[in-house]
Design an enzyme around this catalytic site. Structure first.
Site, PDB file in Angstrom:
ATOM      1  NE  ARG A  30       0.601  -2.753   2.822  1.00 32.02           N
ATOM      2  CZ  ARG A  30       1.372  -1.924   3.536  1.00 32.02           C
ATOM      3  NH1 ARG A  30       2.554  -2.323   3.975  1.00 32.02           N
ATOM      4  NH2 ARG A  30       0.955  -0.713   3.831  1.00 32.02           N
ATOM      5  CG  HIS A  36      -6.765  -7.631   2.752  1.00 33.91           C
ATOM      6  ND1 HIS A  36      -7.688  -6.600   2.760  1.00 33.91           N
ATOM      7  CD2 HIS A  36      -5.614  -7.090   2.252  1.00 33.91           C
ATOM      8  CE1 HIS A  36      -7.116  -5.494   2.302  1.00 33.91           C
ATOM      9  NE2 HIS A  36      -5.877  -5.763   1.987  1.00 33.91           N
ATOM     10  CG  HIS A  90       1.192  -0.735  -1.768  1.00 37.16           C
ATOM     11  ND1 HIS A  90       1.413   0.153  -0.743  1.00 37.16           N
ATOM     12  CD2 HIS A  90       0.112  -1.460  -1.397  1.00 37.16           C
ATOM     13  CE1 HIS A  90       0.495  -0.026   0.215  1.00 37.16           C
ATOM     14  NE2 HIS A  90      -0.291  -1.011  -0.171  1.00 37.16           N
ATOM     15  CG  ASN A 132       4.171   2.863  -0.921  1.00 36.12           C
ATOM     16  OD1 ASN A 132       3.285   2.008  -0.894  1.00 36.12           O
ATOM     17  ND2 ASN A 132       4.387   3.629  -1.984  1.00 36.12           N
TER      18      ASN A 132
END
Length: 336
Positions: free
Chosen positions: A68, A193, A72, A97
């Site tokens: 992740r 995911h 990001h 975040n």
């Protein structure tokens, strides 16, 4: 402005110039970039991998956290480790975040590398190497990571514009396209995911008031709906969480189980479920669900390499930070 706040902003003159040079240029990156740059017997990637392995075997959830983090970071100003910078208005402070974690792992890896090879290895490359390692440790195969990135000087919460969990498939395709990633890349990357969790507030509307209908999402498996309502009571704070991959035998493994789950209408996030239903992505999802873990592992690794090349800084651009949490010269011509 204090030092921690200053670290979140950027040298104006230099920063604006750097922005004109960023691009999806993987040609400037290479596998094995650090070979020989820290001495004949120093294995930079091995040092980072060792730090990551120690953390992973204590906490397997770090895999989802680092996957992740890389996503990001790369989706905002490119893969430049801007998400690591501290400051009162840095990317870390943006709402999407606030739950990003794993910064301690990157700090530890940076410290380990600096102890034998000072001022050579970028924090941006450490993120990429660390993420590759947790993917491998989680069963996802060991793709060759490209390195040679430099660290960015810009980190502003106002720049954070990540795709929301409720985004439609066409809008998601468009968001990825703006980063030079195609529909297939998007489907493969959302396969990240396969590990990790989602908090109730990210999907609670699907359980009770989907698109203001006063009813649940009709595309959600009924048994899953009942289970999630127990985890996420209506009008609750939404802080509880559930696995993104609802197969309990696979929720910590990087494999194609995620796709099997969304084909069975057991997706948690709206965008995940719509991947299996929208005509744009349905065939790709079905193929991934049916073609086995090895096929997905290869494609996921390829997509991560492509993600890692988004808008990178190389050569004389950016810098090699001494600390991943602060630019090297935070006081020069900064915003107030």
């Amino acid at each position: 402005m204090n030092m921690s706040s200053t670290a979140a902003v950027v040298v104006v003159a230099i920063g604006l110039v750097l922005l004109t040079f960023t691009g999806q240029c993987s040609g400037a990156l290479e596998v094995g970039f650090y070979q020989g740059k820290c001495g004949r017997f120093v294995d930079v990637e091995g040092i980072v991998a060792g730090v990551v392995r120690t953390k992973f075997f204590r906490d397997r959830t770090i895999a989802a956290a680092l996957i992740r983090m890389q996503f990001h970071d790369c989706f905002v100003n490119g893969c430049d480790a801007s998400i690591l910078l501290d400051g009162s208005a840095s990317e870390k402070t943006a709402s999407p975040n606030l739950s990003v974690r794993g910064f301690d792992v990157i700090d530890a890896a940076k410290t380990a590398v600096e102890s034998v090879c000072r001022g050579v290895v970028s924090c941006a490359d450490i993120i990429a190497i660390a993420t590759r390692e947790v993917v491998y440790l989680s069963g996802g195969g060991q793709y060759n990571v490209q390195t040679g990135r430099r660290d960015g000087l810009i980190s502003l919460a106002a720049n954070v514009d990540l795709p929301a969990p409720s985004i439609s498939v066409p809008d998601s395709v468009a968001a990825f396209a703006r980063k030079g990633l195609n529909m297939t890349d998007m489907v493969h990357l959302l396969g990240g995911h396969t590990v990790g969790v989602a908090h109730c507030f990210l999907f609670q509307d699907r359980l009770y008031n989907f698109q203001n209908t006063g009813k649940p999402d009709p595309d959600m498996n009924v048994a899953l709906l009942e289970r999630l309502r127990r985890i996420c009571p209506q009008n609750s704070a939404g802080t509880n969480a559930t696995n993104l991959d609802q197969n309990p035998q696979s929720s910590f493994i990087v494999d194609n189980s995620f796709y099997k789950e969304i084909v069975a209408r057991r997706g948690i996030l709206q965008i995940d479920q719509e991947l299996a239903l929208d005509s744009i992505t349905q065939a790709t999802v079905t193929a991934l669900a049916n073609n086995g873990t090895n096929s997905f592992a290869t494609k996921f690794g390829q997509a991560m390499v492509k993600l890692g090349a988004v808008e990178v800084l190389t050569g004389s651009q950016g810098e090699i930070r001494r600390s991943c949490r602060a630019v090297n010269k935070p006081g020069l011509l900064t915003f107030n």
